[in-house]
Design an enzyme around this catalytic site. Structure first.
Site, PDB file in Angstrom:
ATOM      1  CE  LYS A  79      -3.977   1.957   2.541  1.00 25.53           C
ATOM      2  NZ  LYS A  79      -4.878   1.763   3.704  1.00 25.53           N
ATOM      3  CB  SER A 154      -8.249   3.542   2.988  1.00 28.63           C
ATOM      4  OG  SER A 154      -7.381   2.915   3.931  1.00 28.63           O
ATOM      5  CB  SER A 178      -8.580   0.617   5.795  1.00 26.64           C
ATOM      6  OG  SER A 178      -9.300   1.810   5.953  1.00 26.64           O
TER       7      SER A 178
END
Length: 485
Positions: A79, A154, A178
């Site tokens: 990420k 997210s 997330s």
């Protein structure tokens, strides 16, 4: 054979038996990224040359019959808020566009030590604030099961990369759901570990008392493998706990006889899609058939978790994001009169709407007139929620619930409806507020879209989660589902 469809443990076996080369695996994934990522939007940066170089180094070791490490030759996506030396780290924000990390996060170091091949940096909601990855400043991520739908957020890019066969494993971060919510939406396995189990060093902070790095994989065994690598004490992160990391592989058994599972009524109320309820209830029956003892339980303070979460996380975000000022690095406005104007314009132009909304909320609840009424009260509620979970875990080994009240919603459907977007995390936020661990894994399909089952356990009981999740997973075929994309 399509190497991109295989699990990490399957690829490990093939590498050990010299049935395939690491370079061959890496190139298969890079070809896949080049073929589909213009539609899926999982990656913000691809490190093609470095990945192939690392793969060749591993092949040399294999030829010399050197012992393989835990992740040797396994392609992994990271990420874009987790630092990888020499790669961008933008947090999907204009304010960090062009920023290159000068160092590795602790979890990145651990992956490199175990010879995992980092393919690149993954798309996300800006500064990890969002539930759909629509808040990325650079591009939309799409759900591989239906390109008209969001992948969740997210860590949407992290889920898309695994579900869309653009990485075998991925790392996301989970502040309020997330990792788990996008894992649910995309039909993969995602873990939010106990707060303090995995280091946050080198991870760009959103909510410092909530943020946790979490692994994603195609099945429970893959998720356990990556957790084993990245978990443990880090002296650079004082919130990590000096507690031995179990051998999670020993937890991967179907035997769950005598395990006590609680079903909290608060997670099955209004707002839960009836077909998701049915899928989760069927999953509970499977766990019961495998030997678990299932009983109802109650967590009466869950209704307050969402409010407490948004007050606490926004307050922490307001403080953490003050460092992005347009002076030292990142975006700087070109039109300014003085230093004050640089700060004002750089932050106004560099941050997206959702980030600015949370900074404003956080600043408000920390202000002198409202600190006691909002922030201090939210901290008290948090303590009560933690006590609620501790009370339940005296009688149960785990709690089972849906991961999300709905399947993946359409792109644009909730973007302008802030409350509706926030409510998509209603079953994941309480776990984050309490700091306990939880895992999401596929438990069915509704109208062609994956449904996630959430299993929650007590502090540092990730081994219990892997045991229950593996037992369920191996009793059904949902983990074999692959998005036909």
């Amino acid at each position: 054979m399509d190497l991109t469809k295989l699990t990490a443990h399957e690829l490990k076996d093939m590498l050990s038996n010299k049935e395939v080369k690491a370079e061959e695996i890496t190139k298969a994934f890079l070809d896949r990224i080049n073929l589909v990522d213009n539609k899926l939007g999982a990656y913000l940066y691809v490190s093609e040359e470095e990945a192939i170089k690392k793969a060749k180094e591993i092949d040399v070791k294999i030829e010399k019959n050197e012992e393989l490490k835990a992740l040797s030759g396994i392609p992994i996506g990271i990420k874009d808020n987790i630092n990888v030396k020499g790669m961008q780290n933008t947090c999907a924000s204009k304010i960090l566009e062009g920023y290159t990390s000068p160092y590795d996060a602790h979890v990145t170091e651990k992956i490199k030590q175990e010879e995992g091949i980092i393919l690149g940096k993954l798309n996300m909601d800006e500064f990890a604030m969002g539930s759909s990855t629509e808040n990325s400043a650079f591009k939309l991520a799409k759900n591989p099961w239906d390109l008209e739908r969001v992948p969740g957020g997210s860590s949407g890019g992290s889920a898309v990369a695994v579900a869309g066969s653009e990485a075998t494993l991925s790392l996301g971060t989970d502040t309020g759901g997330s990792v788990r919510q996008p894992a649910s939406f995309c039909g993969v396995v995602g873990l939010k570990p106990t707060y303090g189990r995995i280091s946050r060093s080198g991870v760009v902070a959103f909510g410092s008392t909530l943020d946790q790095v979490g692994p994603m994989g195609k099945d429970v065994e893959d998720c356990a493998l990556l957790t084993s690598v990245i978990a443990g004490l880090d002296k650079k992160d004082f919130t990590t706990v000096d507690k031995e990391v179990p051998d999670y592989k020993k937890s991967l058994t179907k035997d769950i006889k005598g395990k006590r599972i609680g079903i909290p009524k608060e997670f099955f109320g209004d707002g839960l899609d009836k077909n998701i309820r049915k899928s989760v209830e069927e999953a509970i029956k499977v766990l019961e058939a495998n030997g678990a003892e299932v009983k109802p339980c109650s967590l009466p303070l869950m209704d307050y978790a969402l409010s407490a979460y948004y007050i606490i996380s926004s307050a922490e975000a307001s403080s953490n994001l003050a460092r992005f000022d347009g002076i030292r690095y990142g975006y700087r406005s070109k039109n300014f009169k003085d230093a004050q104007d640089i700060y004002l314009k750089s932050r106004s132009e560099g941050f997206g709407d959702e980030v600015k909304r949370r900074i404003m909320l956080g600043t408000y609840v920390l202000s002198a007139g409202y600190y006691d009424a909002y922030y201090k009260k939210a901290l008290k509620v948090r303590k009560l929620i933690k006590d609620d979970f501790q009370r339940v875990f005296k009688d149960f080994d785990a709690i089972v619930s849906p991961t999300s009240p709905t399947t993946a919603f359409k792109v644009g459907e909730k973007k302008d409806d802030v409350m509706s977007m926030y409510l998509s995390d209603i079953y994941t936020v309480p776990i984050s507020v309490a700091g306990v661990p939880a895992i999401s894994l596929p438990c069915g399909m509704v109208d062609g879209l994956p449904v996630g089952l959430q299993i929650i356990s007590d502090y540092f009981k990730e081994d219990v989660l892997f045991n229950l999740a593996y037992s369920y997973e191996q009793s059904v075929d949902f983990y074999k589902m692959r998005a036909d994309f």
